[in-house]
Motif scaffolding. Structure first.
Motif, short mmCIF file in Angstrom:
data_model
loop_
_atom_site.label_atom_id
_atom_site.label_comp_id
_atom_site.label_asym_id
_atom_site.label_seq_id
_atom_site.Cartn_x
_atom_site.Cartn_y
_atom_site.Cartn_z
N UNK A 2 5.44 -1.27 -10.39
CA UNK A 2 5.23 -2.70 -10.11
C UNK A 2 3.96 -3.18 -10.83
N UNK A 3 3.80 -4.50 -10.94
CA UNK A 3 2.62 -5.03 -11.63
C UNK A 3 1.83 -5.92 -10.68
N UNK A 4 0.51 -5.76 -10.70
CA UNK A 4 -0.36 -6.52 -9.79
C UNK A 4 -1.41 -7.30 -10.60
N UNK A 5 -1.56 -8.58 -10.22
CA UNK A 5 -2.55 -9.43 -10.89
C UNK A 5 -3.54 -9.92 -9.84
N UNK A 6 -4.84 -10.00 -10.20
CA UNK A 6 -5.78 -10.59 -9.23
C UNK A 6 -5.60 -12.11 -9.19
N UNK A 7 -5.67 -12.68 -7.99
CA UNK A 7 -5.60 -14.15 -7.87
C UNK A 7 -6.80 -14.76 -8.60
N UNK A 8 -7.94 -14.07 -8.48
CA UNK A 8 -9.12 -14.48 -9.23
C UNK A 8 -9.96 -13.24 -9.47
N UNK A 9 -10.49 -13.10 -10.68
CA UNK A 9 -11.30 -11.90 -10.91
C UNK A 9 -12.71 -12.06 -10.33
N UNK A 10 -12.97 -13.23 -9.74
CA UNK A 10 -14.26 -13.45 -9.07
C UNK A 10 -14.30 -12.84 -7.67
N UNK A 11 -13.15 -12.39 -7.15
CA UNK A 11 -13.12 -11.89 -5.78
C UNK A 11 -13.58 -10.42 -5.73
N UNK B 166 2.40 -16.30 -13.81
CA UNK B 166 3.33 -15.27 -13.29
C UNK B 166 4.27 -15.89 -12.26
N UNK B 167 5.20 -16.71 -12.72
CA UNK B 167 6.03 -17.48 -11.78
C UNK B 167 6.90 -16.62 -10.85
N UNK B 168 7.18 -15.37 -11.21
CA UNK B 168 8.04 -14.53 -10.35
C UNK B 168 7.26 -13.68 -9.36
N UNK B 169 5.95 -13.78 -9.43
CA UNK B 169 5.14 -12.90 -8.57
C UNK B 169 5.04 -13.45 -7.15
N UNK B 170 5.03 -12.51 -6.19
CA UNK B 170 4.77 -12.89 -4.79
C UNK B 170 3.26 -13.01 -4.62
N UNK C 276 -5.85 -0.17 -6.55
CA UNK C 276 -5.22 0.80 -5.65
C UNK C 276 -3.69 0.64 -5.65
N UNK C 277 -3.25 -0.62 -5.65
CA UNK C 277 -1.81 -0.86 -5.62
C UNK C 277 -1.15 -0.39 -6.91
N UNK C 278 -1.90 -0.55 -8.01
CA UNK C 278 -1.36 -0.10 -9.29
C UNK C 278 -1.13 1.41 -9.30
N UNK C 279 -2.04 2.15 -8.62
CA UNK C 279 -1.88 3.61 -8.49
C UNK C 279 -0.69 3.95 -7.58
N UNK D 204 0.66 -11.26 -6.99
CA UNK D 204 -0.67 -11.85 -7.21
C UNK D 204 -1.46 -11.51 -5.94
N UNK D 205 -2.59 -10.82 -6.11
CA UNK D 205 -3.33 -10.31 -4.96
C UNK D 205 -4.57 -11.16 -4.67
N UNK D 206 -4.58 -11.79 -3.50
CA UNK D 206 -5.70 -12.66 -3.10
C UNK D 206 -6.60 -11.96 -2.10
#
Ligand code: 13P
Ligand code: SF4
Length: 304
Positions: free
Chosen positions: A249-258, A190-194, A241-244, A231-233
Motif C-alpha cells: 500500500x502507499x501512504x502520504x502525509x497530509x502535511x509534512x509539517x506534522x 491523491x484522489x483515490x486515497x482514504x 511505520x505503515x509503509x513497513x 493520506x495520513x493526518x
C-alpha cells in the motif's frame, strides 16, 4: 557501533537487567525493533501494569512515563530522554482545574491523558483518544468540562449531542499545524486515497476524514482496509511505520509539517543508556500526588 549492534546490545542488557521497554507509536523504527510493547496512550497505560519486569523504560513523552509510575509504583520507571515533554500537557495546571470546579460545580471534569500528574489529582476521570467517547457516555453529569484539547473534545461533542461541553483554549500544536488547505491539496494529488486522521486535528481537517482514531486505530484501519492509498493526518512517523507494515500500500502525509519534536527527541542511544543504567530520568512522584492522581487513571482503565 552501528544501529544493528546497538540494538543487539539493548536486547542483551534488557534481559540481563530485567527491563521492559514501552514505546509510543510515534517513536522511530529502530526503537520499535527493540520494544516489548508499542501502542497508543491507552494501550501503554494498560500494558504498564501487566509488565512483569522490575524496570520499565518509557520511550515516549513525560506524561506517559508518569502514568506508568502511577500504575506501577513499586517499579523503577525511566523516561528515556528527559527533554521529551508534551507541550499540550504544559497548557494547564491544577490551579486552573480548581478554578473551573468553582465556576462549574455541576460539571464532571474530564482530562485528556496528555496532562501532568499534578493536574490529574483534581479531575474526575482521565481519557485517551481511543477511550474518550466510551468513557464520556458513562458519565452521569450533563455538563462536561473537557480539558485541555478542544479538538479532541469537539470530536467527542459531535458524537454525544445530549451532553453540554465546556472547553478551555488548548490543543496539540503539532496536529494543529494541519489546515483545510493541506487536505484539499492532498486530495487533489491523491484522489483515490482514504484520509485517516487523529482527533487532535482541527475540525476543518477532521470534517474531510474517512476515518478518525488514535494512533493504533489509524494503523489498524490502514492494515485492514481494502484501499491501496492513504493520506495520513497524524505525526509523520506513522507514515513510515505503515509503509513497513503494508508494503503493498502507499501512504502520504497530509502535511509534512506534522512532526512532533518532543516525540522525536528520544534516540536509540538514549534507550541503550537507560537500559545499561547510564541514562534516563527516574520518575519520582510524591505519595500524595501518586494516590490522588491514580484515582482518575484507575477510573479510565475501569470504564475504558
Ligand atoms: P494516542 O493515544 O492516539 O497515541 O495519542 C497520543 C498523542 O500524544 C497523540 O499526539
Ligand atoms: Fe503532545 Fe501533540 Fe506531541 Fe502528542 S503530538 S506528544 S499531543 S505535542
Amino acid at each position: 557501533m552501528n544501529t544493528r549492534e546497538l540494538q543487539d546490545a539493548i536486547m542483551e542488557k534488557k534481559k540481563e537487567n530485567d527491563v521492559c521497554i514501552l514505546a509510543h507509536a510515534y517513536q522511530s523504527q529502530d526503537i520499535w525493533d527493540v520494544a516489548d510493547y508499542i501502542g497508543d496512550s491507552y494501550g501503554l497505560s494498560v500494558q504498564a501494569s501487566k509488565a512483569p519486569q522490575k524496570t520499565i523504560i518509557m520511550s515516549g513523552v513525560r506524561f506517559m512515563a508518569e502514568t506508568v509510575k502511577l500504575l506501577s509504583p513499586d517499579k523503577k520507571v525511566l523516561l528515556a530522554n528527559s527533554l521529551a515533554g508534551c507541550p499540550m500537557a504544559a497548557q494547564m495546571d491544577r490551579d486552573d482545574v480548581l478554578k473551573l470546579r468553582e465556576e462549574y460545580p455541576d460539571a464532571a471534569i474530564v482530562a485528556y491523558i496528555n496532562t501532568t500528574s499534578d493536574l490529574k489529582r483534581a479531575v474526575d476521570v482521565v481519557v485517551t483518544s481511543s477511550s474518550a467517547v466510551k468513557i464520556l457516555k458513562q458519565i452521569p453529569n450533563k455538563q462536561i468540562v473537557f480539558i485541555p484539547d478542544c479538538n479532541l473534545g469537539s470530536w467527542c461533542e459531535e458524537q454525544l449531542p445530549d451532553k453540554e461541553f465546556i472547553f478551555v483554549n488548548g490543543g496539540c500544536p503539532t496536529h494543529m499545524r494541519m489546515i483545510e488547505r493541506d487536505v484539499k491539496l492532498a486530495k487533489a494529488a491523491h484522489p483515490n486515497a482514504e484520509i485517516l486522521v487523529h482527533p487532535e486535528v482541527l475540525e476543518e481537517v477532521r470534517k474531510h476524514a474517512d476515518y478518525i482514531g488514535s494512533t493504533t486505530g489509524i494503523m489498524k484501519h490502514a492494515e485492514e482496509s481494502s484501499n491501496k492509498e492513504f493520506i495520513i493526518g497524524t505525526e509523520h512517523s506513522i507514515v513510515q511505520h505503515l509503509q513497513f507494515k503494508c508494503p503493498d500500500k502507499v501512504f502520504y502525509p497530509l502535511s509534512k509539517e506534522c512532526v512532533c519534536h518532543n516525540m522525536a527527541a528520544t534516540t536509540l542511544m538514549d534507550i541503550y543508556r537507560a537500559v545499561t543504567g547510564a541514562g534516563g530520568e527516574e520518575i519520582q512522584l510524591s505519595e500524595q500526588v501518586r494516590k490522588e492522581a491514580l484515582k482518575p487513571i484507575e477510573k479510565m482503565v475501569e470504564m475504558g
